[in-house]
Write an enzyme that holds these catalytic residues in place. Structure first.
Site: not given
Length: 485
Positions: A216-218, A239, A485
């Site tokens: 996951a990443s934001n 991430h 997100s």
């Protein structure tokens, strides 16, 4: 020669120049002329700032600096893409190195990378002379550092003195680009796939298409309506691993009058993938859009290596692939017959077994060699509108993009190459309960491989057959904010 000095700010300055003999051999040659030159200045935490007159020099400086920092990771990556892991490291746990080598040797034997390099000028799949120059410079810079240090002079014990640490060529680099950076979940399922009763045992490992947890990443892009100064603000929180080939590597590229861009690349790839220039900033987050799909093949009851297509039995393509395997002090050869249909390689897994009645072909989106030119175009974009237009040409981003520019306009989009499988096509062409379940539960297309009408669709603005056109890709421009997100 390399010369070093201490600057007033305490940074070490190195100026690296290459003669034509430092350049990796070209096949075919694309750009003649002098060598490469770059200035490498390191600042806090060793970040390399690379300045050059052109992108060939940028590649040269990046190749030298990244070899200085991460030589073992880079050398091992080229060991992988040259299909030499089992030869030097043995079969690996559960024969993982053998499957990797078979996968990559199949790619090498196909000649696909050479075909793309020699494609028509101006085509989205053909690297431009500027991209070729960047790649050539990178290989030359890596090779120069290795030549100066020597395999026995490497301080990292993981590859110090290793026989597999070697100079790289331009074709090595492009093969690396073609297969991508991430270890592929399809190595074993496509290289162990065999017809029922065949001498190879078909792989029955868990299906590689299921979601992988922990990714996951934001990213937040704040537009002019929500900033005090009326300009854009970007927060990227990607991430990714702290070690291995997918670790981020921070750098800065400057070509006076052309580029001034800061950001991160993956180790061993001379591309700033997330970063900013003077008027545009962007970050990426993991995309859950499918970049592959399957075709369900109806097999000939008399021969499970023939499948039905448009009312006729069609023989599968067979390719014999051989790799060398080290076992103790001896070397041997492993040979496999690998199978493919018109849709792609045959795969065998727990969910997609090869039986006497059915087999499954894997089709992946071929990004090919587009990445260098895609990122070069993004580096030169001055606004989110220009960035979106650049991404529409080659569609090679594999991520969600969140960006903002100095005018305070923000962009979100998943603008890469995605299989063009509308719901109506998936529902019409799912011919088994398993296929319908895959679409309903996983949004994974498993289409009837016997009918041409069930192939992936192509839009008027698709950059390649079977991918969704850029105009219909999910995206929005806003002046308040976007986030992913």
């Amino acid at each position: 020669m390399i010369r070093s000095m201490l600057c007033a700010a305490g940074a070490a300055l190195a100026s690296a120049c290459a003669t034509p003999s430092d350049r990796a051999p070209l096949d075919p040659p694309t750009q003649s002329g002098g060598g490469f030159e770059a200035e490498i200045r390191r600042t806090a935490y060793g970040v390399p700032h690379i300045k050059a007159a052109d992108l060939g020099g940028i590649g040269y400086g990046y190749g030298y600096a990244s070899a200085e920092d991460n030589l073992c990771e880079i050398a091992e990556r080229y060991l992988t893409v040259s299909a030499q892991r089992a030869r030097h490291l043995g079969p690996g746990e559960a024969d993982a190195n053998i499957y990797s080598d078979l996968y990559h040797q199949r790619m090498i034997d196909s000649g696909r990378v050479e075909t793309l390099l020699n494609g028509p000028a101006g085509a989205a799949d053909t690297p431009t002379p500027e991209a070729r120059r960047l790649a050539q410079g990178y290989a030359a810079g890596f090779n120069r550092y290795l030549r100066e240090r020597g395999a026995n002079g490497i301080s990292d014990p993981r590859c110090k003195g290793a026989a597999w640490v070697r100079p790289i060529t331009e074709i090595d680099f492009w093969r690396h680009m073609y297969v991508g950076q991430t270890v592929d979940a399809f190595f074993e399922p496509t290289t162990r796939a065999a017809p029922p009763g065949g001498h190879q045992q078909a792989c029955r490992q868990p299906d590689p298409t299921l979601e992988t947890t922990g990714r996951a990443s934001n990213a937040y892009a704040i537009g002019r309506e929500m900033t005090k100064g009326g300009r854009g603000v970007l927060l990227g929180n990607p991430h990714y691993p702290w070690d291995g080939v997918n670790r981020f590597y921070r750098t800065h590229f400057t070509v006076p009058g052309d580029l001034n861009i800061v950001g991160i690349s993956y180790i061993g790839m001379p591309m700033i993938r997330i970063g900013h220039n003077e008027t545009l900033a962007w970050s990426n987050t993991v995309s859950t859009a499918r970049r592959h799909g399957y075709f369900e093949l109806t097999l000939n009851p008399a021969d499970p290596t023939q499948y039905l297509y448009e009312g006729r039995w069609t023989p599968m393509e067979r390719r014999t692939v051989r790799v060398t395997v080290k076992r103790g002090d001896a070397e041997g050869t492993v040979e496999r017959t690998l199978y493919a249909s018109r849709h792609g390689p045959i795969i065998a897994s727990e969910t997609f077994p090869w039986t006497r009645e059915r087999a499954y072909a894997l089709r992946t989106v071929e990004v090919g060699l587009r990445d260098l030119d895609q990122y070069i175009a993004v580096w030169r974009a001055s606004s989110v509108r220009e960035m979106k237009a650049a991404l529409a040409v080659r569609q090679s981003f594999r991520f969600n993009t969140t960006a903002v520019d100095a005018s305070g306009e923000a962009l979100y989009g998943d603008l890469g190459m995605i299989p063009n499988v509308p719901a109506a096509l998936a529902e019409r062409c799912a011919v088994s309960d398993m296929a319908r379940r895959q679409w309903r539960e996983q949004r994974m297309p498993v289409l009837d491989g016997s009918r041409a009408e069930c192939d992936w669709a192509t839009d008027a603005d698709s950059s390649a057959p079977g991918v969704a056109g850029a105009a219909g890709a999910p995206h929005q421009f806003r002046t308040d904010y976007v986030l992913q997100s």
